[in-house]
Write a protein that holds these residues in place. Structure first.
Motif, PDB file in Angstrom:
ATOM      1  N   HIS A  14       0.833  -1.210   0.000  1.00 14.73           N
ATOM      2  CA  HIS A  14       0.000   0.000   0.000  1.00 14.73           C
ATOM      3  C   HIS A  14       0.867   1.259   0.000  1.00 14.73           C
ATOM      4  CE1 HIS A  14      -3.998   1.942   1.291  1.00 14.73           C
ATOM      5  NE2 HIS A  14      -3.136   2.944   1.098  1.00 14.73           N
ATOM      6  N   HIS A  16       1.237   5.067  -2.307  1.00 16.21           N
ATOM      7  CA  HIS A  16       0.753   5.926  -3.395  1.00 16.21           C
ATOM      8  C   HIS A  16       1.923   6.575  -4.114  1.00 16.21           C
ATOM      9  CE1 HIS A  16      -3.539   6.100  -1.986  1.00 16.21           C
ATOM     10  NE2 HIS A  16      -2.944   5.643  -0.901  1.00 16.21           N
ATOM     11  N   HIS A 190      -9.675   1.395   0.125  1.00 13.78           N
ATOM     12  CA  HIS A 190      -9.470   2.127   1.378  1.00 13.78           C
ATOM     13  C   HIS A 190     -10.798   2.052   2.125  1.00 13.78           C
ATOM     14  CE1 HIS A 190      -6.060   3.889  -0.728  1.00 13.78           C
ATOM     15  NE2 HIS A 190      -5.689   4.519   0.374  1.00 13.78           N
ATOM     16  N   HIS A 214      -5.965   0.076   5.152  1.00 13.74           N
ATOM     17  CA  HIS A 214      -6.146   0.534   6.540  1.00 13.74           C
ATOM     18  C   HIS A 214      -7.092  -0.393   7.334  1.00 13.74           C
ATOM     19  CE1 HIS A 214      -3.807   3.934   5.347  1.00 13.74           C
ATOM     20  NE2 HIS A 214      -4.694   4.290   4.446  1.00 13.74           N
ATOM     21  N   ASP A 271       2.051   4.009   3.002  1.00 18.35           N
ATOM     22  CA  ASP A 271       0.970   4.841   2.448  1.00 18.35           C
ATOM     23  C   ASP A 271       1.519   5.976   1.578  1.00 18.35           C
ATOM     24  OD1 ASP A 271      -1.663   5.349   1.979  1.00 18.35           O
ATOM     25  OD2 ASP A 271      -2.063   6.380   3.869  1.00 18.35           O
TER      26      ASP A 271
HETATM   27 ZN   LIG Z   1      -3.673   4.974   0.989  1.00 20.73          ZN
END
Ligand SMILES: [Zn+2]
Length: 329
Positions: A14, A16, A190, A214, A271
């Motif tokens: 995970h 971005h 998410h 998450h 993240d």
């Molecule tokens: Zn994320």
């Protein structure tokens, strides 16, 4: 930082792309295109998810043309490789990346894929892309992202749904995500980050999510925990991010270990490492020093990441042979 942790071959599920552009590059790119900068490029104190996402603006703005998409994707992968991450699932939102200069989705796909090929060769890592549909762009944009994902499905490994879940609950996106599922795309969403935990179960049942981004709030609802265990759905937990978005009030109160002990499959990710000023190694360090995990338990999360990675069988086989065989004990 314990060198053992830094040197550990890692897997990240995970992360971005848009939240991973190293700060010196954000500064360099902003200067190159004469874009004003602010001190608020990072999230250093906990705040609601809305203002957190607004700070991605400075990184988003770097995507000024197709050349910048290729170069920045490559630089992000270089940074990833430098943290000894060997299997990376990097996600991005084509709509978000295209927004500043109205770039075409197909050219974004071509540029990111070219960077991926180059990085895999140069750094010996395995890379898979996940396309994100952001809830905040609405249902039509979601249909468009799913169309793009289907068109490029041989080149990517899955799709994701991100953005404000409280205002845009998962059931609104059932139709496009059912379509993605029917087309054989892997799905992660998410969910239950700072919102109601029941959205996690809706994501599993209606959006066909195979993993949950998450899902911190699962800890509030035993029924949701049962669903995660029954359907073997791993959580992609990101401790620093969860603290900064106020999903938890104190790092020591992060439910990672409790969920793990309850039998939920857990994995650890960073993240948006630039936004939150972290690295995956640092997240492992936090898991050990603040969440009470042992090195064995960290390795267990790496094994879970491997088994639930959306990467192709060939990529996983290669990575296993080269980097993760030691986990077979
Ligand atoms: Zn994320």
């Amino acid at each position: 930082m314990n060198p053992k942790i830094k040197n550990l071959p890692k897997i990240e599920l995970h992360r971005h792309l848009e939240g991973s552009i190293p700060i010196p590059l954000v500064m360099e790119w902003s200067k190159k295109y004469n874009l004003p900068l602010s001190h608020d490029m990072q999230v250093k104190n906990p705040m609601p998810l809305g203002p957190v996402l607004e700070r991605l603006f400075y990184q988003q703005r770097c995507f000024q043309n197709i050349e910048s998409v290729e170069t920045l994707t490559y630089e992000v992968l270089k940074d990833i490789a430098s943290d000894n991450i060997k299997l990376i699932e990097l996600r991005f939102s084509p709509s978000f990346m295209a927004e500043p200069k109205n770039l075409s989705f197909d050219s974004i796909m071509e540029a990111t894929l070219a960077a991926k090929e180059r990085a895999q060769k140069d750094f010996g890592i395995e890379v898979g892309f996940i396309l994100i549909s952001s809830r905040d762009y609405g249902i039509e944009a979601c249909e468009e992202t799913i169309n793009l994902a289907i068109q490029w499905k041989k080149e990517i490994i899955g799709v994701d749904l991100a953005g404000n879940e409280t205002e845009h609950p998962p059931e609104l996106f059932e139709k496009p995500f059912q379509r993605a599922h029917t087309e054989g795309l892997n799905i992660t969403t998410h969910s239950g980050e700072v919102s109601n935990p029941h959205h996690i179960s809706t994501s599993i049942h209606k959006l066909k999510a195979l993993r949950i981004g998450h899902g911190v709030q699962a800890i509030q609802d035993p029924k949701v925990i049962q669903d995660l265990i029954k359907y073997k759905i791993p959580l992609e937990l990101c401790p620093t991010s969860n603290l900064m978005t106020q999903a938890i009030s104190k790092i020591e109160l992060h439910p990672l270990k409790k969920l793990m002990n309850a039998g939920v499959l857990v994995t650890i990710s960073s993240d948006d490492p630039t936004l939150f000023g972290t690295t995956l190694s640092q997240e492992y360090d936090i898991a050990i020093h603040h969440l009470g995990l042992s090195l064995d338990q960290i390795q267990k999360t790496i094994l879970t990441s491997f088994h639930h990675s959306f990467s192709s069988d060939e990529q996983k086989k290669r990575a296993w042979k080269k980097y993760f065989k030691y986990l077979e004990k």
